[in-house]
Design a protein around this motif. Structure first.
Motif, PDB file in Angstrom:
ATOM      1  N   LYS A   1       5.436   8.088   3.482  1.00 39.68           N
ATOM      2  CA  LYS A   1       5.596   8.742   4.766  1.00 39.68           C
ATOM      3  C   LYS A   1       6.645   9.906   4.655  1.00 39.68           C
ATOM      4  O   LYS A   1       6.682  11.150   5.657  1.00 39.68           O
ATOM      5  CB  LYS A   1       5.936   8.555   5.923  1.00 39.68           C
ATOM      6  CG  LYS A   1       4.599   7.250   6.598  1.00 39.68           C
ATOM      7  CD  LYS A   1       4.962   6.374   7.441  1.00 39.68           C
ATOM      8  CE  LYS A   1       3.913   5.436   7.808  1.00 39.68           C
ATOM      9  NZ  LYS A   1       4.254   4.723   8.906  1.00 39.68           N
TER      10      LYS A   1
ATOM     11  N   ARG B   1       0.673   3.583   3.010  1.00 39.82           N
ATOM     12  CA  ARG B   1       1.416   3.124   4.104  1.00 39.82           C
ATOM     13  C   ARG B   1       3.195   2.732   4.392  1.00 39.82           C
ATOM     14  O   ARG B   1       3.409   2.604   5.096  1.00 39.82           O
ATOM     15  CB  ARG B   1       0.414   1.474   4.535  1.00 39.82           C
ATOM     16  CG  ARG B   1      -0.889   1.296   5.412  1.00 39.82           C
ATOM     17  CD  ARG B   1      -1.272   0.562   5.932  1.00 39.82           C
ATOM     18  NE  ARG B   1      -2.284   0.781   6.455  1.00 39.82           N
ATOM     19  CZ  ARG B   1      -3.705  -0.023   5.386  1.00 39.82           C
ATOM     20  NH1 ARG B   1      -3.664   0.213   4.132  1.00 39.82           N
ATOM     21  NH2 ARG B   1      -4.915   0.835   5.940  1.00 39.82           N
TER      22      ARG B   1
ATOM     23  N   ASP C   1       0.888  -1.466   0.195  1.00 38.87           N
ATOM     24  CA  ASP C   1      -0.009  -0.389   0.038  1.00 38.87           C
ATOM     25  C   ASP C   1       0.846   1.170   0.234  1.00 38.87           C
ATOM     26  O   ASP C   1       2.000   0.753   1.331  1.00 38.87           O
ATOM     27  CB  ASP C   1      -0.693  -0.198   1.192  1.00 38.87           C
ATOM     28  CG  ASP C   1      -2.498   1.138   1.469  1.00 38.87           C
ATOM     29  OD1 ASP C   1      -2.054   2.031   0.015  1.00 38.87           O
ATOM     30  OD2 ASP C   1      -2.346   1.248   1.873  1.00 38.87           O
TER      31      ASP C   1
END
Length: 440
Positions: free
Chosen positions: A147, A142, A139
């Protein structure tokens, strides 16, 4: 760009306006500006909105900066400076109104550059995720790459305006530090993109061995070539500003005090900025010329079918009028019609005269439509169909017209599901269904 010549600012203004015009034309051709809506379909998440609006905001900001400085520089022109010759009018000789506009224009430039780095960082992280993904269930939202993009984007949007604000006392130093901060950030992202370009051909080869459909491979190959071209122009954009920025923060300038190298580097940077941004528009909002032509042809066919339907209604009413007139003869010639001679106007099963019988013409054989399949070869043909094809039945449109069935391509989502099921779980679904870094 307080020390650059008016011609440089005019060039920046012209080519950035051309970029804005290309952006408007491309988005109109892409989906008639539907991608700009806040809720555009089920995939209009926060990520897509941030990426779309951040990039589309950077283009008007850079246009405002270029046009504003071009107007100011041409208002004051050149001045004879003792010991230096004829130079663009120095900042100290500008009016208070012109000097008060310098900081807002620099802030527009720094904000635009920060948003541009958000775009570049997202593309870098996305391609790194796509190339290094080993599972179809990975994903993007995620992953550590996402990030990294979120944290880096926050830093880019914050530190660029802060550099401009903290150095605002001296416009020349403010310009130099803004150039240096932005160019170093963009140059580092451009260098980090080189390993992605290096490994991408092997990534495409792995997809080919995994049995991914040819449409996906062609699409990824095309955008890989666009990325290669864009990286070249990114280097042109960043290296020129790195040189001007480093020379500008030094106590003694060796380049910024000479008009020719300063204007040359600024012009080259302008070309690199606009061309790379234009390619980014094409990658973020990829047009499908084949799909657009198919839609136009479908709309044209719908209009033709509607016109034929209206003509058929008119002919039917004319046939009814003719039948009514013939059933009430007005001359005695109708009483001497031979009873053994068949009446061509009564050959229709429904009792209504056919068009061919009424006009004395022979009906031509009805051609097969594109999507019609001979029943004797139905089983054989279906076995030969590509997984990317499907049969579309006849449909009734909202206008009441009949849209003829045909053989059409599967949607991107259905094709990606097919690939992921039949090809195994070693290929990420984003690679199978990829259209844009901000698509889905």
């Amino acid at each position: 760009m307080a020390h650059l010549s008016p011609a440089v600012h005019l060039m920046w203004a012209l080519i950035t306006i051309m970029l804005g015009c290309f952006l408007v034309f491309h988005l109109w051709s892409f989906d008639r500006f539907k991608c700009l809506r806040w809720n555009h379909g089920p995939n209009s998440g926060a990520f897509k909105r941030v990426m779309t609006y951040s990039y589309l905001t950077s283009v008007p900001l850079i246009i405002i900066h270029a046009v504003g400085f071009a107007a100011i520089k041409y208002s004051y022109g050149f001045t004879v400076v003792p010991g230096s010759g004829i130079l663009p009018t120095p900042y100290e000789l500008w009016s208070d109104t012109a000097r008060s506009a310098v900081l807002p224009l620099y802030l527009c430039f720094s904000f635009a550059w920060g948003l541009e780095m958000v775009t570049h960082l997202e593309e870098l992280c996305f391609w790194l995720f796509l190339v290094n993904s080993q599972s179809t269930h990975s994903d993007w939202f995620r992953s550590p790459y996402f990030k990294t993009w979120a944290f880096g984007s926050f830093i880019a949007v914050i530190y660029m305006p802060f550099v401009t604000i903290f150095t605002r006392e001296d416009p020349y130093k403010c310009e130099a530090y803004t150039f240096l901060a932005g160019s170093l950030g963009s140059l580092s992202l451009t260098i980090w993109f080189l390993p992605v370009l290096w490994t991408f051909p092997s990534f495409l080869e792995n997809l080919k061995h995994a049995g991914v459909d040819m449409n996906t491979l062609v699409r990824l190959t095309k955008f890989h070539e666009l990325n290669c071209i864009r990286i070249v122009f990114r280097f042109l954009f960043t290296i020129g500003f790195v040189i001007l920025g480093i020379d500008g923060v030094r106590p003694h300038q060796h380049i910024n005090d000479k008009m020719f190298p300063t204007d040359l580097l600024a012009m080259v940077s302008a070309i690199g900025c606009v061309v790379s941004s234009g390619i980014t528009v094409v990658i973020f909002f990829p047009r499908s010329i084949e799909g657009e032509m198919a839609k136009k042809e479908l709309a044209r066919e719908g209009r033709r079918q509607s016109l034929l339907g209206r003509q058929g209604s008119t002919q039917q009413s004319n046939f009814s009028h003719t039948r009514h007139r013939l059933s009430h003869p007005r001359s005695e010639a109708n009483h001497y019609r031979s009873p053994s001679r068949p009446d061509p106007l009564r050959t229709s099963i429904s009792g209504l005269p056919s068009y061919e019988a009424a006009n004395g013409v022979r009906a031509p054989p009805r051609p097969m439509s594109k999507g019609t399949i001979d029943e004797s070869e139905l089983g054989h043909d279906l076995k030969q169909f590509s997984p990317a094809m499907m049969l579309q039945p006849n449909r009734r449109t909202n206008d009441g017209d009949i849209e003829l069935g045909t053989v059409v391509d599967l949607t991107e989502v259905a094709l990606a599901n097919h690939n992921s099921i039949l090809r195994g779980g070693s290929v990420n679904r984003l690679a199978l269904n990829w259209r844009s870094p901000i698509g889905k």
